[in-house]
Design a protein around this motif. Structure first.
Motif, PDB file in Angstrom:
ATOM      1  N   UNK A  12       0.856  -1.186   0.000  1.00 23.93           N
ATOM      2  CA  UNK A  12       0.000   0.000   0.000  1.00 23.93           C
ATOM      3  C   UNK A  12       0.900   1.247   0.000  1.00 23.93           C
ATOM      4  N   UNK A  13       0.450   2.299  -0.716  1.00 26.70           N
ATOM      5  CA  UNK A  13       1.336   3.452  -0.903  1.00 26.70           C
ATOM      6  C   UNK A  13       1.818   4.082   0.402  1.00 26.70           C
ATOM      7  N   UNK A  14       0.930   4.084   1.422  1.00 25.37           N
ATOM      8  CA  UNK A  14       1.347   4.746   2.677  1.00 25.37           C
ATOM      9  C   UNK A  14       2.477   3.998   3.376  1.00 25.37           C
ATOM     10  N   UNK A  15       2.708   2.758   2.960  1.00 24.70           N
ATOM     11  CA  UNK A  15       3.812   1.996   3.565  1.00 24.70           C
ATOM     12  C   UNK A  15       5.170   2.355   2.944  1.00 24.70           C
ATOM     13  N   UNK A  16       5.126   3.011   1.776  1.00 21.32           N
ATOM     14  CA  UNK A  16       6.382   3.377   1.112  1.00 21.32           C
ATOM     15  C   UNK A  16       6.972   4.625   1.746  1.00 21.32           C
ATOM     16  N   UNK A  17       8.287   4.733   1.687  1.00 21.51           N
ATOM     17  CA  UNK A  17       8.907   6.009   2.049  1.00 21.51           C
ATOM     18  C   UNK A  17       8.435   7.051   1.046  1.00 21.51           C
ATOM     19  N   UNK A  18       8.209   8.284   1.501  1.00 21.45           N
ATOM     20  CA  UNK A  18       7.905   9.351   0.541  1.00 21.45           C
ATOM     21  C   UNK A  18       9.206   9.725  -0.175  1.00 21.45           C
ATOM     22  N   UNK A  19       9.075  10.466  -1.261  1.00 20.51           N
ATOM     23  CA  UNK A  19      10.290  10.870  -1.993  1.00 20.51           C
ATOM     24  C   UNK A  19      11.144  11.788  -1.112  1.00 20.51           C
TER      25      UNK A  19
ATOM     26  N   UNK B  38      20.235  15.276 -17.697  1.00 27.00           N
ATOM     27  CA  UNK B  38      20.322  16.635 -17.137  1.00 27.00           C
ATOM     28  C   UNK B  38      20.472  16.603 -15.620  1.00 27.00           C
ATOM     29  N   UNK B  39      19.845  15.604 -14.981  1.00 23.23           N
ATOM     30  CA  UNK B  39      19.899  15.535 -13.508  1.00 23.23           C
ATOM     31  C   UNK B  39      21.234  14.956 -13.021  1.00 23.23           C
ATOM     32  N   UNK B  40      22.061  14.507 -13.942  1.00 27.07           N
ATOM     33  CA  UNK B  40      23.390  14.018 -13.531  1.00 27.07           C
ATOM     34  C   UNK B  40      23.488  12.512 -13.393  1.00 27.07           C
ATOM     35  N   UNK B  41      22.513  11.766 -13.932  1.00 25.57           N
ATOM     36  CA  UNK B  41      22.642  10.296 -13.909  1.00 25.57           C
ATOM     37  C   UNK B  41      23.752   9.926 -14.893  1.00 25.57           C
ATOM     38  N   UNK B  42      24.796   9.274 -14.378  1.00 28.29           N
ATOM     39  CA  UNK B  42      25.966   9.057 -15.226  1.00 28.29           C
ATOM     40  C   UNK B  42      26.019   7.645 -15.801  1.00 28.29           C
ATOM     41  N   UNK B  43      25.347   6.722 -15.141  1.00 34.67           N
ATOM     42  CA  UNK B  43      25.401   5.334 -15.621  1.00 34.67           C
ATOM     43  C   UNK B  43      24.025   4.707 -15.499  1.00 34.67           C
ATOM     44  N   UNK B  44      23.649   3.958 -16.532  1.00 32.84           N
ATOM     45  CA  UNK B  44      22.353   3.272 -16.503  1.00 32.84           C
ATOM     46  C   UNK B  44      22.553   1.815 -16.882  1.00 32.84           C
ATOM     47  N   UNK B  45      21.984   0.924 -16.095  1.00 33.78           N
ATOM     48  CA  UNK B  45      21.910  -0.486 -16.477  1.00 33.78           C
ATOM     49  C   UNK B  45      20.516  -0.754 -17.006  1.00 33.78           C
ATOM     50  N   UNK B  46      20.451  -1.369 -18.169  1.00 37.36           N
ATOM     51  CA  UNK B  46      19.142  -1.647 -18.782  1.00 37.36           C
ATOM     52  C   UNK B  46      19.008  -3.165 -18.947  1.00 37.36           C
ATOM     53  N   UNK B  47      17.913  -3.696 -18.413  1.00 32.71           N
ATOM     54  CA  UNK B  47      17.714  -5.148 -18.482  1.00 32.71           C
ATOM     55  C   UNK B  47      17.106  -5.539 -19.815  1.00 32.71           C
ATOM     56  N   UNK B  48      17.675  -6.547 -20.434  1.00 32.80           N
ATOM     57  CA  UNK B  48      17.102  -7.068 -21.681  1.00 32.80           C
ATOM     58  C   UNK B  48      17.483  -8.542 -21.787  1.00 32.80           C
ATOM     59  N   UNK B  49      16.488  -9.407 -21.866  1.00 33.88           N
ATOM     60  CA  UNK B  49      16.756 -10.852 -21.819  1.00 33.88           C
ATOM     61  C   UNK B  49      16.494 -11.547 -23.143  1.00 33.88           C
ATOM     62  N   UNK B  50      15.861 -10.838 -24.076  1.00 33.83           N
ATOM     63  CA  UNK B  50      15.569 -11.479 -25.365  1.00 33.83           C
ATOM     64  C   UNK B  50      15.467 -10.418 -26.442  1.00 33.83           C
ATOM     65  N   UNK B  51      15.837 -10.814 -27.647  1.00 35.24           N
ATOM     66  CA  UNK B  51      15.722  -9.911 -28.791  1.00 35.24           C
ATOM     67  C   UNK B  51      14.598 -10.344 -29.728  1.00 35.24           C
ATOM     68  N   UNK B  52      13.829 -11.334 -29.286  1.00 33.76           N
ATOM     69  CA  UNK B  52      12.659 -11.757 -30.082  1.00 33.76           C
ATOM     70  C   UNK B  52      11.442 -11.135 -29.413  1.00 33.76           C
TER      71      UNK B  52
ATOM     72  N   UNK C  79      17.032  16.118  -7.204  1.00 36.92           N
ATOM     73  CA  UNK C  79      17.547  16.529  -5.883  1.00 36.92           C
ATOM     74  C   UNK C  79      18.764  15.703  -5.478  1.00 36.92           C
ATOM     75  N   UNK C  80      18.752  14.422  -5.791  1.00 38.19           N
ATOM     76  CA  UNK C  80      19.917  13.589  -5.472  1.00 38.19           C
ATOM     77  C   UNK C  80      21.131  14.068  -6.262  1.00 38.19           C
ATOM     78  N   UNK C  81      20.884  14.462  -7.519  1.00 33.74           N
ATOM     79  CA  UNK C  81      21.980  14.937  -8.372  1.00 33.74           C
ATOM     80  C   UNK C  81      22.677  16.156  -7.780  1.00 33.74           C
TER      81      UNK C  81
END
Ligand code: SAM
Ligand code: SF4
Length: 339
Positions: free
Chosen positions: A44-51, A116-130, A88-90
């Motif tokens: 439930x959303x209220x159980x999550x930390x807020x941003x 623009x926010x300063x994310x320097x590295x991204x991992x992208x998941x991809x398991x199939x090309x079909x 904000x993290x950036x």
């Protein structure tokens, strides 16, 4: 308690923690077969930390010497207003690297903001090309969207993009070489992750469908020569490089993350925080500390939060144990964990 200066995060085995993996949501637009069950119930959303709480918590870690934060999930980019947290993290002083692990489904329209926010590295998941198989593995995903997302991330100038693939016997184990070919064509590094027995995903026996890094290397060796590389990303990946004779033009790295077949715990430098604010000291153990309770009981009190985090280091286990007497012992699903 007023605490002006705390030592950096060092556990009882002498390992320094400088890397936080923060799960911003347990939700996801995909339902990958190895990560979730088909009929997942999310928190439930209220159980999550807020941003705002996530930012406060990240600041505490950075003040304690963490210089690298990876946002993950669930799918981090489906959390509403996540861009505000990312920007904000950036801006956090002392944070050298802001990283992201994503399924790529939102990258087509979010890549420029991330850059623009300063994310320097991204991992992208991809398991199939079909396309059909991609949808079967993710249960809901569209390959085309992810391919466009990869292009958008490259066009936005994100410096380091890496592909992540989980190979499952009988599902995509014939795509190991095509995935390497794709990575070469795009000039991107690729890591193969051994499937971990996280949570109950239904009837499949993962000990039998898990494909080891060694098997994957042997398959790659049928098409390419690969040699161990001395490079390290200070993470669990062991890297190899292709040597000569390939047509891709670039020389990519191929990583192997082998939690089952190769224990990498002695150099562990990381902790995780789940989307509900549990500090997990180890991916493969259930012990945790409830940081949300501290943040909500003492709102705005940075000293108490930092002290709690420092004290938690004493509970970081020496190593992970995924199996106990051949039975998976971690009950958390991967999306709950912040993979
Ligand atoms: N949704 C994002 C994604 O898919 O990249 C981030 C979260 S996902 C949990 C992070 C990584 O964990 C992905 O690369 C995914 O393939 C991997 N993963 C998920 N469940 C896994 C499992 N049981 N064993 C090994 N890797 C797993
Ligand atoms: Fe979602 Fe990532 Fe898990 Fe797939 S691996 S279901 S994309 S969180």
């Amino acid at each position: 308690m007023l605490q002006t200066e705390l030592s950096p995060l060092i556990d009882k085995f002498g390992r320094t923690v400088n890397y936080l993996r923060l799960s911003v949501t347990d939700r996801c637009d995909f339902r990958c077969v190895y990560c979730m069950s088909e009929d997942m119930t999310f928190l439930p959303r209220q159980q999550l930390l807020t941003l705002e709480e996530m930012l406060f918590l990240s600041q505490a870690f950075v003040e304690l010497g963490v210089n690298k934060i990876r946002l993950t999930g669930g799918e981090p980019l489906v959390r509403k207003n996540v861009q505000s947290l990312i920007s904000n993290l950036g801006k956090l002083d002392g944070l050298d690297e802001l990283l992201l692990t994503t399924n790529g489904s939102q990258l087509e329209h979010m890549s420029s903001q991330l850059a623009d926010a300063g994310v320097s590295r991204i991992n992208i998941s991809i398991d199939s090309l079909c396309p059909e198989r991609f949808t079967a593995i993710t249960r809901t995903g569209k390959l085309e969207k992810v391919l466009k997302g990869i292009e958008a991330a490259q066009a936005a100038g994100i410096k380091r993009i890496k592909l992540n693939s989980v190979i499952v016997r009988g599902k995509n184990d014939d795509e190991i070489v095509p995935l390497v070919n794709f990575a070469l064509e795009k000039g991107l590094d690729i890591s193969f992750i051994e499937e971990m027995p996280m949570g109950d995903i239904g009837s499949r026996d993962r000990q039998h469908t898990m494909v080891t890094s060694e098997e994957i290397r042997a398959v790659i060796n049928t098409a390419y020569s690969i040699l161990p590389s001395t490079e390290t990303s200070a993470g669990p990946s062991r890297y190899y490089r292709l040597t000569g004779g390939h047509s891709g033009g670039s020389n990519i790295r191929i990583g192997f993350i082998s939690p089952n077949s190769h224990n990498f715990c002695d150099t562990c430098n990381r902790v995780r925080v789940t989307s509900e604010g549990r500090l997990l000291l180890c991916l493969g153990n259930e012990n945790s500390v409830d940081l949300k309770a501290v943040i909500r009981r003492y709102p705005g009190d940075m000293d108490i939060l930092k002290t709690t985090i420092v004290e938690a280091m004493a509970h970081k286990p020496e190593r992970h144990y995924f199996y106990d007497d051949d039975k998976p012992q971690v009950v958390r699903m991967m999306n709950m964990t912040g993979g």
